[in-house]
Design a protein around this motif. Structure first.
Motif, PDB file in Angstrom:
ATOM      1  N   GLU A  45      33.231  47.631  43.522  1.00  0.00           N
ATOM      2  CA  GLU A  45      33.194  46.856  42.281  1.00  0.00           C
ATOM      3  C   GLU A  45      34.551  46.902  41.579  1.00  0.00           C
ATOM      4  N   ASP A  46      35.156  48.081  41.533  1.00  0.00           N
ATOM      5  CA  ASP A  46      36.480  48.222  40.924  1.00  0.00           C
ATOM      6  C   ASP A  46      37.510  47.385  41.677  1.00  0.00           C
ATOM      7  N   LEU A  47      37.416  47.392  43.001  1.00  0.00           N
ATOM      8  CA  LEU A  47      38.342  46.616  43.823  1.00  0.00           C
ATOM      9  C   LEU A  47      38.182  45.123  43.545  1.00  0.00           C
ATOM     10  N   GLU A  48      36.930  44.663  43.459  1.00  0.00           N
ATOM     11  CA  GLU A  48      36.683  43.255  43.166  1.00  0.00           C
ATOM     12  C   GLU A  48      37.247  42.883  41.795  1.00  0.00           C
TER      13      GLU A  48
ATOM     14  N   GLY B 274      39.665  44.409  40.265  1.00  0.00           N
ATOM     15  CA  GLY B 274      41.121  44.464  40.390  1.00  0.00           C
ATOM     16  C   GLY B 274      41.676  43.234  41.064  1.00  0.00           C
ATOM     17  N   GLN B 275      40.972  42.739  42.076  1.00  0.00           N
ATOM     18  CA  GLN B 275      41.424  41.529  42.759  1.00  0.00           C
ATOM     19  C   GLN B 275      41.342  40.331  41.837  1.00  0.00           C
ATOM     20  N   MET B 276      40.271  40.258  41.045  1.00  0.00           N
ATOM     21  CA  MET B 276      40.150  39.153  40.099  1.00  0.00           C
ATOM     22  C   MET B 276      41.270  39.230  39.066  1.00  0.00           C
ATOM     23  N   ALA B 277      41.523  40.426  38.564  1.00  0.00           N
ATOM     24  CA  ALA B 277      42.591  40.601  37.584  1.00  0.00           C
ATOM     25  C   ALA B 277      43.929  40.248  38.211  1.00  0.00           C
ATOM     26  N   SER B 278      44.131  40.647  39.454  1.00  0.00           N
ATOM     27  CA  SER B 278      45.377  40.346  40.151  1.00  0.00           C
ATOM     28  C   SER B 278      45.543  38.842  40.319  1.00  0.00           C
ATOM     29  N   GLU B 279      44.465  38.150  40.682  1.00  0.00           N
ATOM     30  CA  GLU B 279      44.528  36.703  40.841  1.00  0.00           C
ATOM     31  C   GLU B 279      44.834  36.025  39.512  1.00  0.00           C
TER      32      GLU B 279
END
Length: 87
Positions: free
Chosen positions: A37-40, A42-47
């Motif tokens: 969940e944290d990775l998802e 983080g990926q959304m934030a990164s995008e």
């Protein structure tokens, strides 16, 4: 009879170990779920950050282009210095 007692103790010990391992497995699954969940997130934030960065670069490029065009227009409207007119 003594061997049966040892066997019973060993079985109890193995059951306790099994229960401990099940509990540890449960905790590891929960931790893995949380990390996914944290990775998802983080990926959304990164995008989102990448999109904002791309928009910022686009705005800066457009601004620089407009400034260059304005400078060119100003320079073309100014009289040429004497040393460049004779050159």
């Amino acid at each position: 009879m003594e061997k049966f007692d040892l066997l019973a103790q060993r079985i109890d010990s193995l059951i306790q170990e099994l229960n401990r391992l099940r509990e540890e497995n449960h905790h590891l699954r929960e931790e893995g779920k949380r990390l996914r969940e944290d990775l998802e997130l983080g990926q959304m934030a990164s995008e989102e950050l990448q999109e904002k960065l791309n928009a910022e670069v686009s705005v800066r490029t457009e601004a620089a282009s407009r400034v260059d065009a304005l400078i060119s227009r100003i320079q073309s409207a100014l009289p040429m210095p004497e040393n460049q007119q004779n050159g």
